[in-house]
Motif scaffolding. Structure first.
Motif, mmCIF file in Angstrom:
data_model
loop_
_atom_site.group_PDB
_atom_site.id
_atom_site.type_symbol
_atom_site.label_atom_id
_atom_site.label_comp_id
_atom_site.label_asym_id
_atom_site.label_seq_id
_atom_site.Cartn_x
_atom_site.Cartn_y
_atom_site.Cartn_z
ATOM 1 N N UNK A 117 0.827 -1.204 0.000
ATOM 2 C CA UNK A 117 0.000 0.000 0.000
ATOM 3 C C UNK A 117 0.866 1.262 0.000
ATOM 4 N N UNK A 118 0.397 2.294 -0.675
ATOM 5 C CA UNK A 118 1.054 3.592 -0.621
ATOM 6 C C UNK A 118 2.522 3.518 -0.988
ATOM 7 N N UNK A 119 3.370 4.036 -0.074
ATOM 8 C CA UNK A 119 4.807 4.055 -0.309
ATOM 9 C C UNK A 119 5.495 2.736 -0.056
ATOM 10 N N UNK A 120 4.725 1.716 0.341
ATOM 11 C CA UNK A 120 5.242 0.354 0.551
ATOM 12 C C UNK A 120 6.406 0.329 1.550
ATOM 13 N N UNK A 121 6.161 0.876 2.736
ATOM 14 C CA UNK A 121 7.171 0.843 3.794
ATOM 15 C C UNK A 121 6.530 0.360 5.091
ATOM 16 N N UNK A 122 7.307 -0.322 5.902
ATOM 17 C CA UNK A 122 6.782 -0.982 7.094
ATOM 18 C C UNK A 122 6.559 0.006 8.236
ATOM 19 N N UNK A 123 5.761 -0.399 9.229
ATOM 20 C CA UNK A 123 5.461 0.509 10.347
ATOM 21 C C UNK A 123 6.692 0.815 11.184
ATOM 22 N N UNK A 124 7.736 -0.033 11.105
ATOM 23 C CA UNK A 124 8.934 0.190 11.905
ATOM 24 C C UNK A 124 10.015 0.978 11.167
ATOM 25 N N UNK A 125 9.832 1.242 9.880
ATOM 26 C CA UNK A 125 10.878 1.910 9.116
ATOM 27 C C UNK A 125 10.654 3.405 8.948
ATOM 28 N N UNK A 126 9.415 3.869 9.101
ATOM 29 C CA UNK A 126 9.126 5.289 8.984
ATOM 30 C C UNK A 126 7.789 5.594 9.640
ATOM 31 N N UNK A 127 7.466 6.873 9.804
ATOM 32 C CA UNK A 127 6.186 7.272 10.381
ATOM 33 C C UNK A 127 5.053 7.031 9.384
ATOM 34 N N UNK A 128 3.930 6.523 9.895
ATOM 35 C CA UNK A 128 2.707 6.370 9.122
ATOM 36 C C UNK A 128 1.540 6.863 9.980
ATOM 37 N N UNK A 129 0.408 7.146 9.328
ATOM 38 C CA UNK A 129 -0.798 7.514 10.053
ATOM 39 C C UNK A 129 -1.777 6.343 10.038
ATOM 40 N N UNK A 130 -2.446 6.159 11.173
ATOM 41 C CA UNK A 130 -3.436 5.090 11.359
ATOM 42 C C UNK A 130 -4.695 5.751 11.906
ATOM 43 N N UNK A 131 -5.839 5.437 11.329
ATOM 44 C CA UNK A 131 -7.038 6.182 11.679
ATOM 45 C C UNK A 131 -8.286 5.318 11.640
ATOM 46 N N UNK A 132 -9.317 5.788 12.345
ATOM 47 C CA UNK A 132 -10.642 5.169 12.301
ATOM 48 C C UNK A 132 -11.693 6.267 12.255
ATOM 49 N N UNK A 133 -12.699 6.048 11.421
ATOM 50 C CA UNK A 133 -13.844 6.954 11.305
ATOM 51 C C UNK A 133 -15.086 6.175 11.722
ATOM 52 N N UNK A 134 -15.833 6.702 12.691
ATOM 53 C CA UNK A 134 -17.020 6.008 13.200
ATOM 54 C C UNK A 134 -18.238 6.890 12.987
ATOM 55 N N UNK A 135 -19.232 6.371 12.279
ATOM 56 C CA UNK A 135 -20.529 7.034 12.162
ATOM 57 C C UNK A 135 -21.586 6.079 12.711
ATOM 58 N N UNK A 136 -22.824 6.549 12.753
ATOM 59 C CA UNK A 136 -23.906 5.695 13.255
ATOM 60 C C UNK A 136 -24.131 4.493 12.349
ATOM 61 N N UNK A 137 -23.714 4.609 11.095
ATOM 62 C CA UNK A 137 -23.942 3.532 10.138
ATOM 63 C C UNK A 137 -22.723 2.639 9.928
#
Length: 213
Positions: free
Chosen positions: A115-135
């Motif tokens: 995915x994306x730049x194809x780099x691991x979570x331990x090799x550089x900074x990445x963003x991780x997110x969740x979006x919650x709606x009623x649906x």
């Protein structure tokens, strides 16, 4: 967040966490529609477990929801638990559906090396997110959707607080080896952002379902 082994016994390992809620319930909470995002990196030491996750209140035995936005598993090589990415898991603790059966959660493996730049979570900074709606509830890696499912009734109606931690071993029983890091290892958190409201679909965050090939 600093993690270390003080002695030869794995039970002497210790770490810390960042939580937006205090023991008395005060702190930062957000209720659907809401969005949580964290940018971090961590060393991939065998037996370590960097995570960013959300919880609803579960005081006095009231069932709650747990949204594991990222569970990273440290250690590269044979007989170590890591895989080409990280785990995303939704738990509906102690809840039953309309049929009276246990309400199943959701899970996937985000294969970030594809995915994306194809780099691991331990090799550089990445963003991780969740979006919650009623649906719906959706999870993102660097703005790329990796999982979407129907929101549980608790997620749709109860506020969440966030936790960031860098566990060692835990209940997994994974082998722990911090020797190449001097028996200490670190997780660096750049920022956490929390948003609430702004329309039913939170469209201002520009996080949409990716187009299919």
């Amino acid at each position: 967040i600093h993690a270390a082994k003080k002695g030869g016994d794995d039970r002497d390992a210790g770490s810390g966490l960042i939580s937006s809620a205090r023991f008395d319930g005060s702190g930062v909470w957000a209720q659907a529609p809401c969005y949580f995002e964290c940018r971090f990196t961590a060393q991939s030491a065998p037996g370590t477990w960097p995570a960013f996750w959300l919880l609803t209140g579960m005081d006095q035995g009231v069932p709650g929801d747990e949204l594991d936005i990222i569970e990273g598993y440290g250690g590269v090589g044979r007989k170590h638990p890591n895989h080409p990415g990280y785990s995303v898991v939704t738990h509906f603790w102690g809840q039953k559906g309309v049929d009276g059966k246990k309400l199943d959660g959701y899970n996937t493996r985000a294969e970030i090396m594809k995915l994306g730049g194809k780099s691991y979570w331990s090799t550089t900074f990445h963003t991780y997110a969740a979006k919650v709606t009623a649906e719906e509830t959706a999870y993102y890696f660097d703005g790329i959707e990796v999982l979407r499912h129907r929101s549980g009734p608790v997620s749709a109606s109860q506020p969440f607080f966030f936790l960031i931690n860098y566990a060692i071993g835990g209940i997994s029983g994974w082998p722990i080896d911090l020797s190449r890091y001097g028996n200490a290892t670190d997780m660096w958190v750049d920022y956490v952002r929390v948003y609430q409201g702004g329309g039913k679909d939170l469209s201002e965050f520009k996080l949409e379902r990716p187009a299919k090939n």
